[in-house]
Design a protein around this motif. Sequence first.
Motif, PDB file in Angstrom:
ATOM      1  N   HIS A   1      27.946  23.582 -36.022  1.00 24.47           N
ATOM      2  CA  HIS A   1      28.552  23.235 -37.300  1.00 24.47           C
ATOM      3  C   HIS A   1      29.909  23.889 -37.485  1.00 24.47           C
ATOM      4  O   HIS A   1      30.381  24.057 -38.605  1.00 24.47           O
ATOM      5  CB  HIS A   1      27.612  23.632 -38.447  1.00 24.47           C
ATOM      6  N   SER A   2      30.494  24.316 -36.389  1.00 26.34           N
ATOM      7  CA  SER A   2      31.799  24.967 -36.528  1.00 26.34           C
ATOM      8  C   SER A   2      32.675  24.585 -35.350  1.00 26.34           C
ATOM      9  O   SER A   2      32.188  24.157 -34.313  1.00 26.34           O
ATOM     10  CB  SER A   2      31.624  26.490 -36.586  1.00 26.34           C
ATOM     11  N   GLY A   3      33.952  24.748 -35.520  1.00 20.07           N
ATOM     12  CA  GLY A   3      34.899  24.285 -34.516  1.00 20.07           C
ATOM     13  C   GLY A   3      35.482  25.391 -33.662  1.00 20.07           C
ATOM     14  O   GLY A   3      36.525  25.202 -33.042  1.00 20.07           O
ATOM     15  N   HIS A   4      34.806  26.539 -33.604  1.00 20.80           N
ATOM     16  CA  HIS A   4      35.368  27.645 -32.821  1.00 20.80           C
ATOM     17  C   HIS A   4      35.588  27.229 -31.370  1.00 20.80           C
ATOM     18  O   HIS A   4      36.661  27.442 -30.807  1.00 20.80           O
ATOM     19  CB  HIS A   4      34.447  28.873 -32.897  1.00 20.80           C
ATOM     20  N   ILE A   5      34.576  26.671 -30.769  1.00 16.65           N
ATOM     21  CA  ILE A   5      34.740  26.232 -29.383  1.00 16.65           C
ATOM     22  C   ILE A   5      35.783  25.123 -29.305  1.00 16.65           C
ATOM     23  O   ILE A   5      36.701  25.168 -28.485  1.00 16.65           O
ATOM     24  CB  ILE A   5      33.385  25.740 -28.802  1.00 16.65           C
ATOM     25  N   THR A   6      35.655  24.152 -30.173  1.00 15.86           N
ATOM     26  CA  THR A   6      36.518  22.969 -30.078  1.00 15.86           C
ATOM     27  C   THR A   6      37.988  23.322 -30.223  1.00 15.86           C
ATOM     28  O   THR A   6      38.829  22.830 -29.452  1.00 15.86           O
ATOM     29  CB  THR A   6      36.105  21.939 -31.143  1.00 15.86           C
ATOM     30  N   PHE A   7      38.332  24.157 -31.179  1.00 19.67           N
ATOM     31  CA  PHE A   7      39.747  24.476 -31.376  1.00 19.67           C
ATOM     32  C   PHE A   7      40.303  25.327 -30.245  1.00 19.67           C
ATOM     33  O   PHE A   7      41.421  25.123 -29.782  1.00 19.67           O
ATOM     34  CB  PHE A   7      39.978  25.156 -32.732  1.00 19.67           C
ATOM     35  N   ASN A   8      39.537  26.301 -29.814  1.00 23.15           N
ATOM     36  CA  ASN A   8      40.027  27.127 -28.712  1.00 23.15           C
ATOM     37  C   ASN A   8      40.195  26.297 -27.437  1.00 23.15           C
ATOM     38  O   ASN A   8      41.193  26.421 -26.736  1.00 23.15           O
ATOM     39  CB  ASN A   8      39.069  28.303 -28.453  1.00 23.15           C
ATOM     40  N   VAL A   9      39.221  25.455 -27.166  1.00 20.15           N
ATOM     41  CA  VAL A   9      39.318  24.614 -25.983  1.00 20.15           C
ATOM     42  C   VAL A   9      40.466  23.619 -26.137  1.00 20.15           C
ATOM     43  O   VAL A   9      41.216  23.369 -25.189  1.00 20.15           O
ATOM     44  CB  VAL A   9      37.982  23.876 -25.731  1.00 20.15           C
ATOM     45  N   GLY A  10      40.600  23.078 -27.326  1.00 14.71           N
ATOM     46  CA  GLY A  10      41.671  22.105 -27.554  1.00 14.71           C
ATOM     47  C   GLY A  10      43.041  22.692 -27.272  1.00 14.71           C
ATOM     48  O   GLY A  10      43.869  22.085 -26.567  1.00 14.71           O
ATOM     49  N   VAL A  11      43.285  23.882 -27.789  1.00 10.27           N
ATOM     50  CA  VAL A  11      44.579  24.524 -27.538  1.00 10.27           C
ATOM     51  C   VAL A  11      44.720  24.884 -26.057  1.00 10.27           C
ATOM     52  O   VAL A  11      45.752  24.636 -25.438  1.00 10.27           O
ATOM     53  CB  VAL A  11      44.742  25.790 -28.418  1.00 10.27           C
ATOM     54  N   ALA A  12      43.651  25.417 -25.483  1.00 10.41           N
ATOM     55  CA  ALA A  12      43.734  25.902 -24.105  1.00 10.41           C
ATOM     56  C   ALA A  12      43.871  24.770 -23.096  1.00 10.41           C
ATOM     57  O   ALA A  12      44.373  24.980 -21.989  1.00 10.41           O
ATOM     58  CB  ALA A  12      42.502  26.756 -23.777  1.00 10.41           C
ATOM     59  N   CYS A  13      43.407  23.595 -23.463  1.00 10.06           N
ATOM     60  CA  CYS A  13      43.502  22.450 -22.542  1.00 10.06           C
ATOM     61  C   CYS A  13      44.673  21.554 -22.883  1.00 10.06           C
ATOM     62  O   CYS A  13      44.802  20.472 -22.300  1.00 10.06           O
ATOM     63  CB  CYS A  13      42.232  21.627 -22.591  1.00 10.06           C
ATOM     64  N   ALA A  14      45.494  21.965 -23.822  1.00  8.67           N
ATOM     65  CA  ALA A  14      46.597  21.112 -24.244  1.00  8.67           C
ATOM     66  C   ALA A  14      46.081  19.731 -24.628  1.00  8.67           C
ATOM     67  O   ALA A  14      46.689  18.702 -24.317  1.00  8.67           O
ATOM     68  CB  ALA A  14      47.658  21.017 -23.144  1.00  8.67           C
ATOM     69  N   ALA A  15      44.935  19.721 -25.314  1.00  8.47           N
ATOM     70  CA  ALA A  15      44.367  18.443 -25.766  1.00  8.47           C
ATOM     71  C   ALA A  15      45.357  17.739 -26.686  1.00  8.47           C
ATOM     72  O   ALA A  15      45.999  18.374 -27.524  1.00  8.47           O
ATOM     73  CB  ALA A  15      43.048  18.687 -26.491  1.00  8.47           C
ATOM     74  N   GLU A  16      45.471  16.445 -26.524  1.00  9.12           N
ATOM     75  CA  GLU A  16      46.379  15.680 -27.369  1.00  9.12           C
ATOM     76  C   GLU A  16      45.830  15.549 -28.790  1.00  9.12           C
ATOM     77  O   GLU A  16      46.587  15.297 -29.730  1.00  9.12           O
ATOM     78  CB  GLU A  16      46.612  14.284 -26.756  1.00  9.12           C
ATOM     79  N   GLN A  17      44.525  15.720 -28.954  1.00  4.83           N
ATOM     80  CA  GLN A  17      43.949  15.640 -30.294  1.00  4.83           C
ATOM     81  C   GLN A  17      42.675  16.469 -30.361  1.00  4.83           C
ATOM     82  O   GLN A  17      41.956  16.595 -29.370  1.00  4.83           O
ATOM     83  CB  GLN A  17      43.649  14.181 -30.665  1.00  4.83           C
ATOM     84  N   VAL A  18      42.438  17.057 -31.533  1.00  7.68           N
ATOM     85  CA  VAL A  18      41.220  17.824 -31.790  1.00  7.68           C
ATOM     86  C   VAL A  18      40.560  17.253 -33.028  1.00  7.68           C
ATOM     87  O   VAL A  18      41.221  17.042 -34.047  1.00  7.68           O
ATOM     88  CB  VAL A  18      41.553  19.319 -32.019  1.00  7.68           C
ATOM     89  N   LEU A  19      39.281  17.000 -32.959  1.00  2.00           N
ATOM     90  CA  LEU A  19      38.553  16.489 -34.120  1.00  2.00           C
ATOM     91  C   LEU A  19      37.398  17.443 -34.381  1.00  2.00           C
ATOM     92  O   LEU A  19      36.441  17.523 -33.598  1.00  2.00           O
ATOM     93  CB  LEU A  19      38.025  15.079 -33.816  1.00  2.00           C
ATOM     94  N   SER A  20      37.506  18.169 -35.496  1.00  2.00           N
ATOM     95  CA  SER A  20      36.473  19.156 -35.782  1.00  2.00           C
ATOM     96  C   SER A  20      36.264  19.248 -37.282  1.00  2.00           C
ATOM     97  O   SER A  20      36.943  18.580 -38.070  1.00  2.00           O
ATOM     98  CB  SER A  20      36.887  20.505 -35.191  1.00  2.00           C
TER      99      SER A  20
END
Lengths: 339, 339, 339, 339
Positions: free
Chosen positions: C177-196
């Motif tokens: 229920h939280s985006g801790h993993i998603t945001f860190n991974v998103g930044v670290a992978c240079a993801a073009e988009q993050v949805l959390s």
Amino acid sequence: MDKQLKRVALLTSGGDAPGMNAAIRSVVLAAHHFHIEVLGFFHGYNGLLDNDPTLLDLSSVNDIIRLGGTILKSARCPEFQTPTGLKQAANTLVKQHCDALIVIGGDGSFTGMLALKQYWNGQLIGIPGTIDNDIDGSDATIGFSTAVNTAISAIDKIRDTANAFERIFIVELMGRHSGHITFNVGVACAAEQVLSFENFSADNQKQTLKQLAQEINSLQQTRHNSYIMVIAENVWPGGATALARELKIRFAIDSTACVLGHIQRGGSPDAKDRVIATKMGVAAVQALINGESDMMIAEQNSRICSVPLEQAIQHQKKVNPNLVAAHENILALTAQNQC
Amino acid sequence: MDKQLKRVALLTSGGDAPGMNAAIRSVVLAAHHFHIEVLGFFHGYNGLLDNDPTLLDLSSVNDIIRLGGTILKSARCPEFQTPTGLKQAANTLVKQHCDALIVIGGDGSFTGMLALKQYWNGQLIGIPGTIDNDIDGSDATIGFSTAVNTAISAIDKIRDTANAFERIFIVELMGRHSGHITFNVGVACAAEQVLSFENFSADNQKQTLKQLAQEINSLQQTRHNSYIMVIAENVWPGGATALARELKIRFAIDSTACVLGHIQRGGSPDAKDRVIATKMGVAAVQALINGESDMMIAEQNSRICSVPLEQAIQHQKKVNPNLVAAHENILALTAQNQC
Amino acid sequence: MDKQLKRVALLTSGGDAPGMNAAIRSVVLAAHHFHIEVLGFFHGYNGLLDNDPTLLDLSSVNDIIRLGGTILKSARCPEFQTPTGLKQAANTLVKQHCDALIVIGGDGSFTGMLALKQYWNGQLIGIPGTIDNDIDGSDATIGFSTAVNTAISAIDKIRDTANAFERIFIVELMGRHSGHITFNVGVACAAEQVLSFENFSADNQKQTLKQLAQEINSLQQTRHNSYIMVIAENVWPGGATALARELKIRFAIDSTACVLGHIQRGGSPDAKDRVIATKMGVAAVQALINGESDMMIAEQNSRICSVPLEQAIQHQKKVNPNLVAAHENILALTAQNQC
Amino acid sequence: MDKQLKRVALLTSGGDAPGMNAAIRSVVLAAHHFHIEVLGFFHGYNGLLDNDPTLLDLSSVNDIIRLGGTILKSARCPEFQTPTGLKQAANTLVKQHCDALIVIGGDGSFTGMLALKQYWNGQLIGIPGTIDNDIDGSDATIGFSTAVNTAISAIDKIRDTANAFERIFIVELMGRHSGHITFNVGVACAAEQVLSFENFSADNQKQTLKQLAQEINSLQQTRHNSYIMVIAENVWPGGATALARELKIRFAIDSTACVLGHIQRGGSPDAKDRVIATKMGVAAVQALINGESDMMIAEQNSRICSVPLEQAIQHQKKVNPNLVAAHENILALTAQNQC
């Protein structure tokens, strides 16, 4: 099936190699399937002298397929090489009612098995486990593939720094007396130079040094890039460190020596090593059931077979000439084109 | 926003560190967002002397976040440290119409920036990029986390062999003049002993050797197990190799020395290093826009801030005392209980 | 020191997380140092119901610091949440003469501890072990760092294919229920988009879909490149697979959904997780000795402290706003510049 | 040497595979050595339709040996399969003065090459690059070894959680229409069950489900442990997710489905893939010089050779029966002994 086959002794000997545990597991699974007990002896041949084995049941090998090292541990054992030691080992095998002995190890371990023959008449089966791949009669040994992959991961990291600084690195690899690791790693890492037993003799050390210096200077003048030389341990007197020093003293060439060392021995085995270890473990038990002795389980052209232990220790196996040729080709192309 | 800020010079200097490319990317993305050009200079400060920069557009930083090393390369540059060199560098920055200079590097690189102040009055911002983590004012430096993880992966492999042979290994780690890497790796690898600047002084070398020998002998008598000592480079005269030799000569203790070396510098950066590099790159551009100069971007308690470059190079940062204490506790527990 | 503290119960509960074994080891080492026994209960709270614990001596935690999973195993335990179950658990703790209970787990596990208070008056200490990092009062939880690193390694591989095919990938990450993993991974992978959860509400699903489609179309027209969107599990009804299908049906956008799944839970813990697990285990024993109860060991600004269990389960911890901002900045820069 | 051989077209087609870049590098190095130009076409056969190639010089392949994906990119190309498309491709090859075409790809790519023969009479050489290993005439294809290793690393992580929860996981692996990946991974991960084309037919789906359920129930009653089944994609209608659902609905068996997906395609190639890619790239150029055409470079018993493209696409290659047998043996042993 040999009715006498009730109990098998198992040990690992020589340098540890990734996949030894996978082989232990496979031997135990296959043996249990055929209602054969497996006695594990610890610390290589010392275990036979100490006579303090453990019965290996299925739970003792659960999930060990992926572990580096060896749960049976290993060690050198000079005493085993004496008549007294051999007799004592034979006594242990008799006392423990072992009908056969399976040893996972390298050529030294197999030589030990053959020596034991004089004092004990049980069945003897070897499984080739060594990162060096220097066993005759088998295309691959357990641990070799993982060691090569570990080394290329390490050198990929060194390449980053070598690129950033356009610097020369001399990386020393394991392999004892053969260039299997060195050549495979050299090709896989796009090493600018490979120095191994197959393409260098200690007799022309002085000339080699001069050639290396010329090549390096020639490359450095025409391009600006990293340069990585991989060298086999024992091939150059004093190893990578000495070579770097000599290039500096005699040719004013700066380079950095890296000795990869023991990181090449450990780690979780890769797929190749797990698969051959599993196949070989089963085959070892089947060979015993078939009444074979004094044989080593081997892989030839992707098929499992067995070859005489006598043959396995001949030290005749050459690095695949195709690989040396491929490397020389690539090197030639690279050097000539200054890429 | 400073209306003058049209063009920023960017270079990487000192030892390369994983995440430097992530920082380069971040600086370029942020600068482009604010319509600021980024000129990349190659080979550290040599690039300022050579005056052969490249305009870094967005495509030049595409997908580099995950690459080790530095696309701007690095190098030592003794000339830069002379008045002539500094003037020449300043001239380049003027000729290239640079309003600011961002340097990704360590304390030596920052000292260079401050020296440049005498000859050039553009804005100066440092980004801490070094595996050693020996920069004051920032909890972490780019590359440190990856280097620690690389070292523990290597030592995990060594542990496999150490376990198999119940052998003593002495593993030498990087870190120049601080024990950040050594202590973190020591705790993370459950090292039986850590030898670093924080818990050892060269003055009592003789006594330390004796204590080590006693501890090792005591442990080896009561248990049979592996023993791994991690030591910081430069802490023991001659390093791990010398220490192993002295233990052998003076106390008949066999051990194997491993120098992990340059594998600790390269490799794809881990998440931590990518994230702080990305944050710091953006922050560096924002600091310039805010008119800051002579500052280093830092991370303190998970927040990005800036600290004076003067402060960053004080060499006062200690290894977290909690970590040393935790290690000492664990060591004490381990030693006392012979686990 | 509390004279009554002779024996501590220890269990792991909830989803397993890399580093739980490191914490178990640390608790056992510290407890033995202070002559406290540690009883390990298996399968989470089921172990308290089953009353079949094992005395954890030093050899049982040897070399487990680097193992993923948990040697004490874990499981859901609905019965524990009933008065009958709680009483039974309390009875076990009394029968086994336990003076304290240490639980390594997440918020659900801590809620269970607090419920147990009604029936048992021993000391209660929690250690935050969950990859989700959704525990209040601690900057980090054991397992989070490793999970993020595992995810970026996986996405780096996906990026290779995404680049080769200039294709869109939607990668679903864990996090409950939280985006801790998603945001860190998103930044670290240079993801073009993050949805959390932090940047998207289920209420405006339709509008979000339209915006995503517009952004994707805009990017694809102006550049040819890969596009990776990371999304938190549970954030989009039906997850990545549903989102990919809707983009196809409503906007004719082809994309590939990848659900990383359980590979994020396992694996050898990274340095960060081993270090905090080691510190926290020692701190948990020290907290018990200091007479603390109903507390969770936490890390705040690199220091170990303890916070009330009541506070830990508030679900108030936000993803670091600096990280969200950094990501939004980078995204904005990226999107605006079509890099 | 064929005097006409001045310029070679090169492209990668089909699913990307680790080692494709190593093969590109090797082709370019070898070609340059023989003063042959290499024109790289992008996006598979689309590149021949678009007629926008790039001359690949040595610097364009520097250090790409270790990169996943393909710098020439790949794509599907339905137009190429039409007479119009084929003519257009042939026109491009004529206009660009290409004497030969080298394609790195799988069976679909090779079928495309053969179709092109009707419209163009240059030399055609294929290099087998696919993770699926489903190419006849070659023991290995570029990318297969890495994909298997990537999958076992992922499943090792899943095993940690499976052990902790004593849970059943069904892991779906790539492989299109063959079980090469599935069987190798199954053996290497000590999977409790393997479901692939070689040991399962869709005709007896119902019976298979029942057998699986019985086996699982039998194992779960006699031991408490993890259970991992690996299944080939396309072998079970609906894949791992459907199988898990059916086990639940029909037999009340809880299990977790994991689809490893695209992480199996990317990543840095392992040593094996780098070495065969390097050898095959050189061999492709040498084959052209020798006047060969309509051939695929292959590896047979560790030797590089060439086989007719017609043969390569027969889909007759079976998973090594030794491997299936080894697996069945191990499974039988395991199942029978409940280990």
